[in-house]
Design a protein around this motif. Structure first.
Motif, PDB file in Angstrom:
ATOM      1  N   ILE A   5      23.077  57.732  36.567  1.00 25.74           N
ATOM      2  CA  ILE A   5      24.422  57.860  37.151  1.00 25.74           C
ATOM      3  C   ILE A   5      24.659  56.743  38.162  1.00 25.74           C
ATOM      4  N   THR A   6      23.631  56.470  39.000  1.00 21.81           N
ATOM      5  CA  THR A   6      23.760  55.406  39.999  1.00 21.81           C
ATOM      6  C   THR A   6      23.963  54.053  39.319  1.00 21.81           C
ATOM      7  N   GLY A  42      27.465  49.701  38.275  1.00 18.54           N
ATOM      8  CA  GLY A  42      28.023  48.747  37.308  1.00 18.54           C
ATOM      9  C   GLY A  42      29.537  48.821  37.276  1.00 18.54           C
ATOM     10  N   LEU A  43      30.057  50.059  37.312  1.00 17.39           N
ATOM     11  CA  LEU A  43      31.501  50.256  37.288  1.00 17.39           C
ATOM     12  C   LEU A  43      32.138  49.662  38.553  1.00 17.39           C
ATOM     13  N   LEU A  44      31.531  49.972  39.718  1.00 18.45           N
ATOM     14  CA  LEU A  44      32.061  49.444  40.991  1.00 18.45           C
ATOM     15  C   LEU A  44      32.053  47.922  40.994  1.00 18.45           C
ATOM     16  N   VAL A  95      39.168  42.951  40.399  1.00 20.37           N
ATOM     17  CA  VAL A  95      40.184  42.878  41.462  1.00 20.37           C
ATOM     18  C   VAL A  95      40.160  41.502  42.126  1.00 20.37           C
ATOM     19  N   ALA A  96      38.950  41.018  42.439  1.00 16.13           N
ATOM     20  CA  ALA A  96      38.836  39.711  43.092  1.00 16.13           C
ATOM     21  C   ALA A  96      39.401  38.619  42.184  1.00 16.13           C
ATOM     22  N   GLY A  97      39.094  38.728  40.884  1.00 12.00           N
ATOM     23  CA  GLY A  97      39.579  37.723  39.932  1.00 12.00           C
ATOM     24  C   GLY A  97      41.093  37.737  39.816  1.00 12.00           C
ATOM     25  N   LYS A  98      41.670  38.953  39.833  1.00  6.30           N
ATOM     26  CA  LYS A  98      43.129  39.072  39.680  1.00  6.30           C
ATOM     27  C   LYS A  98      43.853  38.582  40.934  1.00  6.30           C
ATOM     28  N   ARG A  99      43.293  38.922  42.100  1.00  2.00           N
ATOM     29  CA  ARG A  99      43.963  38.538  43.361  1.00  2.00           C
ATOM     30  C   ARG A  99      43.806  37.054  43.669  1.00  2.00           C
TER      31      ARG A  99
END
Lengths: 146, 65
Positions: free
Chosen positions: A30-31, A36-38, A45-49
């Motif tokens: 789960i971790t 991986g998801l985070l 998000v960083a790539g889009k912004r």
């Protein structure tokens, strides 16, 4: 010194210890998936912004974080599982490595002779992951059914 | 490698899961060892023998399964 009121530590049966062990390994999975998801969301998000304006330092910091996270989780996982699980992981990785070399070498050779389109790195990586997963699942099924 | 795991387990009334928990491996690992699909490492073989309270040679022998 233990006082008479102190309850003695509970001695677990083998089956209870096995359940505890299964929970521990499930938590590692789960971790791993959560991390991986985070990481994927953070990169997205960083790539889009920022797009191409992502500072090189930030990019390398993210890559370093990914490497550290991968190493830590793998060490944690390998310390938590037994030798049969480690062996299955090694065989699956071995199958994946062979598939990677064969697919990459075959595709590059075919492309050099004009028999195939230019090799796609992502397609080769995806094929490697798929072969590794198939090998791993096959080993697990063999153990469960055998 | 031959072993007497199934017999020793039965004598003690332990399930595969019970033995697995006692020696800190998965149930599949116990099954793989019992059926000869996996030869345990030396340290695991000693751990198994210790759990049964027997010398290692009374649990495993070097012959082919």
């Amino acid at each position: 010194m233990t006082s008479p009121e102190t309850p003695s530590p509970q001695v677990l049966t083998g089956e209870a210890r096995l359940r505890q062990r299964s929970r521990r390994i499930r938590n590692i999975w789960i971790t791993t998936l959560g991390a991986g998801l985070l990481f994927g969301v953070a990169v997205g998000v960083a790539g889009k912004r920022l797009g191409a304006e992502l500072p090189p330092l930030a990019f390398w910091a993210m890559m370093a974080a990914l490497v550290v996270m991968t190493v830590v989780i793998n060490v944690w996982y390998l310390q938590g599982v037994d030798e049969v699980e480690v062996q299955d992981n090694l065989w699956a990785a071995y199958a994946g490595l062979n598939a990677h070399v064969l697919i990459a070498a075959g595709w590059y050779s075919a492309a050099a002779r004009g028999l195939a389109p230019t090799p796609d790195v992502l397609a080769v990586a995806l094929a490697t992951v798929i072969v590794t997963l198939i090998a791993y699942v096959g080993l697990k099924l063999r153990r469960r059914l055998g | 490698m031959n072993n007497r795991l199934r017999l020793l387990r039965a004598e003690r009334g332990w399930s595969q899961a019970e033995l697995a928990g006692r020696i800190d491996v998965s149930r599949q690992a116990v099954n793989a060892i019992e059926t000869g699909k996996h030869d345990p490492s030396l340290s695991l073989a000693f751990r198994i023998a210790r759990e049964f309270g027997l010398p290692i040679e009374q649990v495993f022998d070097g012959g082919e399964a």
